[in-house]
Motif scaffolding. Sequence first.
Motif: not given
Length: 267
Positions: A138-140, A165
Amino acid sequence: MLITSRRNPLVSRLRYLHEAEGRRINKLILLEGNHLFQEVIRLGLIPSEIVITPRFLEQNSKLFKTLYDDSLIKLVTLDVLKSIVTTKNPDGILTVLPIIQLPIVPLNPSFLLILDRLQDPGNLGTLMRTALAAGVESLWLRGGVDPWHPKVLRASAGAALSLPLVRFSSTSELLQQIQALEGMQRIATRVPEKYASQPLQPYWQLDWSRPTALFLGNEGSGLDPFLENICTNGVTIPHSSSVESLNVGVAAAPLLLERFRQKLVSI
């Protein structure tokens, strides 16, 4: 019907999607070019519209007859397509994709990349591609450039369509979410000269097999102090003293791929 006029409502409607406001209101993104279109096919995503030139349709007629209903296809001249897209020499296709088609963010990722206020579309797109290659779950994103900006999407080479994301509007919101993930080590890069009093280690000495969140900051100002303060580990990337620091896209590659490397050697 072939659309031949730049004044056609389709043109202004799609050009609005180049703006962050247009994407947010319509919940749609534009994917320019055949490469991103092929990624849509590979991932089984369902576009809302496909804007193509007669030549592109002729060259790929079997593909379109097999996969898509005629109602999805908008036939335009090359001149009209050029008036919509941001690329100087479009290859004949523009895909309109609902944001809801993109992957869902996992609730408990074990490998997380957190980017703080990145401004350069090329950097973000490159980081997306590297993150996907490294197995980031996951990209935050805290502020910064819109991840659906056309330049980001092109630089990601399709990775933006596969990488879950989430965007945070404030540091406090991000802090609340990261603190809810128990047992996750939080990693930030450090320049030894600036953090001489803190324990640091070269990045390869860290156990990346543990649940990990890697924090990377803005190209100019670095990581927000509030985010930096919650990091549990500081790592260094040893390099020549002839440069003070590395570009964030360059620095991210060895860090992200180290987890993948450690998993390989442990088999």
